[in-house]
Design an enzyme around this catalytic site. Structure first.
Site, PDB file in Angstrom:
ATOM      1  N   ASN A 193     -10.184  31.454 -13.521  1.00  0.00           N
ATOM      2  CA  ASN A 193     -11.557  30.644 -12.494  1.00  0.00           C
ATOM      3  C   ASN A 193     -12.902  31.404 -13.562  1.00  0.00           C
ATOM      4  O   ASN A 193     -12.299  33.187 -13.427  1.00  0.00           O
ATOM      5  CB  ASN A 193     -11.782  31.287 -11.379  1.00  0.00           C
ATOM      6  N   CYS A 198     -13.168  26.572 -10.239  1.00  0.00           N
ATOM      7  CA  CYS A 198     -11.888  25.907  -9.305  1.00  0.00           C
ATOM      8  C   CYS A 198     -11.843  24.932  -8.635  1.00  0.00           C
ATOM      9  O   CYS A 198     -10.942  23.856  -9.195  1.00  0.00           O
ATOM     10  CB  CYS A 198     -12.077  26.698  -7.894  1.00  0.00           C
ATOM     11  N   HIS A 445     -14.132  26.631  -1.622  1.00  0.00           N
ATOM     12  CA  HIS A 445     -13.031  26.851  -2.861  1.00  0.00           C
ATOM     13  C   HIS A 445     -12.650  25.952  -2.825  1.00  0.00           C
ATOM     14  O   HIS A 445     -12.426  24.801  -1.517  1.00  0.00           O
ATOM     15  CB  HIS A 445     -12.573  27.793  -2.213  1.00  0.00           C
ATOM     16  N   ASP A 461      -3.893  26.143  -6.903  1.00  0.00           N
ATOM     17  CA  ASP A 461      -5.208  27.320  -6.669  1.00  0.00           C
ATOM     18  C   ASP A 461      -5.491  28.920  -8.001  1.00  0.00           C
ATOM     19  O   ASP A 461      -5.119  29.837  -8.122  1.00  0.00           O
ATOM     20  CB  ASP A 461      -4.168  28.036  -5.136  1.00  0.00           C
TER      21      ASP A 461
END
Length: 645
Positions: A193, A198, A445, A461
């Protein structure tokens, strides 16, 4: 060691003593294969052969340093015991723990064995322990390891020809917080990131896990002179290749630079749907005139039929339009089928909203949308964000919205399809990806749940990739309300107390059990990707380095271009080398050597206050040295390097 005897271990700090040259013969065997450096545990063993045992006078004696699991170790023995007269004390010491950062200090289990030299492996005496070494506890072991009387008993065979053998077997445990290897655990790696990318990482992971799309990207034309920072095709090729073969998370900086983004853009969240459309449009443009032309359309393009028909007169009109994704309502819909019902709902045009039909004037009419052709890969954008006119602001819709593992768009006798749609095509879809937004309208997020093989769900993630259950990807992303701890809605908090019962009866109100407090779930799905079951074998076939499966289209039969493959592999090797150096940085320091000639050359010309500017020295004068290297050994290393020049 008798079965009833329990090991007694305690910390002994002895970090101030110097390491002494050892007498005797040393046997070292590291059983951890070089190909398994990423294992959860690294195993190795070391045997210390101590000669002239009876001649040792010092209270403490160290073995030489040995390396197991990237850490240096040494054994410490106290022949007369450490605060335990009549006992042999043995400890395992980590000399680098005194200065290494806490997160890089080793945690290990170990087994200390006093070898029976008469019957090796049968009459050995051993004790086991485990410990996390630190700056305050650099060694660990047993102050009461063995009675000296037993050790010196000639019948026991522990000392033969005045020689004692001590073996240690070590298993170094990796701290998963720092050493979690997603490639090893899941087969996949994540994306770094850059600050607020993201949302882009989620989209890229989904596109990468469409193998047919990835193959098309690999076959986009690029030249050897292109650079990833200026060429979108090369940047995406490089990114996908690293996702396929890298052992560590992959950077997206070259890709965002190829977009023309600045550093500030990387810290701003953009619209995922818009990014998806712009990216695919640019790729489609680059694919024109090549063997992968129209692959984007083949995967994602569908067609709707917009129709209008008058009620009282014979007037009809229709228009066929293409789409790459669909926006489905969430508010007011309980599940995905409700959204498709609303999408294809017939709208009546009557009253003040009559339709002016050519040659017939104002007429009552019906208009709507049906699907003329559905794509193999169905991209569904859920309208989680909308403008609230009463509040004059954008809001996020966190209402509960259900979707399913499989989606049947032929249901209701094909009610979603136009009359001319090809009914021989079975529009049964399987869920492939769930892109999730956690947060509110002003930020949050993004992450994704993807099922590359159609069976196992993985959570992507950013850099973290983990295996998850199906409920994580589906039920937990429906949104709506939940209770603390995720308890089922309506669960009783407890029985109604007697006093409360009397108050309710006096007030004439019905008895109601207490309910748990509920809270809104701000993590929910905002984009769904379905793949048609009949097309799954074609578009989800794995991508191999040495070629493409024969049943795919002829235009995708060749492998990755050789020059591109060589270039990407070289980049990967360099990245792995830097990563290894970074992991071992706490063990080494860099020493620069200046000679008299360097001083004479610089003083008075480029230097006036210092003897030498080390930045001007050639790279051959910089040595990467283990911190515990003896100065005499370092001098030999410098001397050897000088002879090679």
């Amino acid at each position: 060691m008798s079965m009833g005897e329990q090991p007694l271990f305690e910390a002994v700090q002895d970090g101030n003593d110097e390491t002494k040259d050892m007498e005797g013969v040393v046997e070292i065997q590291d059983t951890a294969s070089a190909n398994k450096v990423d294992d959860k545990s690294l195993r190795g063993e070391y045997t210390w052969v101590i000669e002239n045992w009876s001649q040792i006078k010092e209270p403490k004696k160290y073995s030489e340093n040995f390396e197991i699991g990237t850490h240096l170790w040494r054994l410490l023995v106290c022949p007369q015991g450490m605060n335990a007269p009549g006992q042999l004390s043995v400890f395992l010491d980590s000399p680098e723990a005194a200065f290494a950062p806490a997160n890089l200090n080793p945690t290990a289990s170990f087994k200390l064995t006093i070898i029976n030299q008469k019957t090796p492996g049968q009459g050995d005496y051993w004790k086991e322990s485990s410990h996390k070494w630190s700056q305050t506890e650099t060694d660990w072991g047993f102050s009461q390891c063995m009675l000296l009387a037993e050790l010196h008993d000639p019948e026991r065979g522990f000392i033969v020809n005045d020689t004692l053998k001590i073996k240690v077997e070590i298993t170094v445990q990796r701290d998963e917080r720092y050493y979690y290897d997603s490639r090893k655990e899941t087969g996949y790696v994540g994306l770094k990131n850059q600050g607020a990318t993201c949302y882009m990482n989620s989209l890229l992971q989904y596109l990468y896990h469409l193998p047919y799309f990835r193959k098309a990207v690999y076959h986009m034309p690029t030249s050897e002179n292109d650079e990833p920072t200026t060429s979108l095709p090369l940047a995406l090729q490089s990114l996908f290749y690293k996702l396929q073969y890298s052992r560590t998370p992959v950077s997206t900086k070259d890709l965002t630079k190829s977009f023309g983004w600045s550093t500030m853009d990387a810290f701003m969240q953009h619209d995922v749907q818009e990014l998806n459309r712009v990216l695919c449009e640019k790729l489609e443009e680059k694919m024109k005139g090549t063997r992968v032309e129209r692959v984007i359309n083949e995967l994602f393009e569908g067609h709707t039929l917009n129709y209008l028909e008058c009620v009282a007169v014979d007037y009809k009109s229709s228009r066929r339009e293409s789409f790459m994704d669909l926006q489905l309502d969430v508010k007011g819909c309980s599940d995905i089928y409700d959204s498709f019902d609303r999408y294809t709902q017939v709208e009546m045009m009557d009253g003040e909203n009559q339709y002016k039909a050519e040659g017939y004037g104002l007429q009552d009419a019906r208009k709507g949308v049906l699907f003329d052709q559905l794509p193999p890969v169905l991209q569904l954008q859920l309208k989680r964000f909308e403008y609230d006119f009463e509040r004059d602001t954008m809001v996020k819709i966190n209402d509960r919205y259900e979707f399913y593992d499989e989606l049947d768009l032929d249901r209701g006798d094909g009610k979603y399809l136009s009359p001319q749609a090809d009914r021989s095509v079975r529009n049964q879809y399987k869920l492939h990806s769930v892109l999730v937004h956690s947060g509110g309208v002003h930020g949050g997020h993004y992450y994704a749940y993807i099922r590359p093989d159609g069976k196992t769900w993985l959570k992507f993630d950013d850099t973290a990739v983990t295996i998850e259950g199906g409920s994580k990807a589906l039920e937990e992303q429906f949104g709506g309300e939940d209770e603390p701890g995720g308890s089922p809605a309506g669960r009783l908090q407890g029985p109604v107390q007697e006093g409360e019962q009397q108050q309710q009866q006096l007030a004439g109100t019905p008895l109601m059990p207490k309910q748990r407090l509920k809270f809104t779930k701000f993590s929910n799905a905002y984009m769904l990707v379905y793949v048609r079951l009949s097309d799954w074998p074609r578009y989800m076939a794995p991508v191999a380095k040495d070629g493409i499966a024969p049943y795919l289209l002829e235009r995708l039969e060749d492998g990755i271009a050789p020059y591109l493959l060589e270039r990407l592999e070289a980049e990967q090797r360099e990245k792995e080398r830097r990563q290894k150096e970074k992991q071992e940085a706490h063990l080494y320091c860099h020493v620069r050597i200046a000679t008299d000639a360097d001083i004479a050359q610089q003083v008075g010309s480029s230097q006036w206050f210092d003897l030498v500017d080390y930045d001007q020295l050639p790279p051959s004068r910089t040595f990467r040295v283990r911190k515990l290297t003896r100065f005499s050994d370092f001098k030999q290393q410098v001397r050897a390097a000088a002879h090679c020049v």
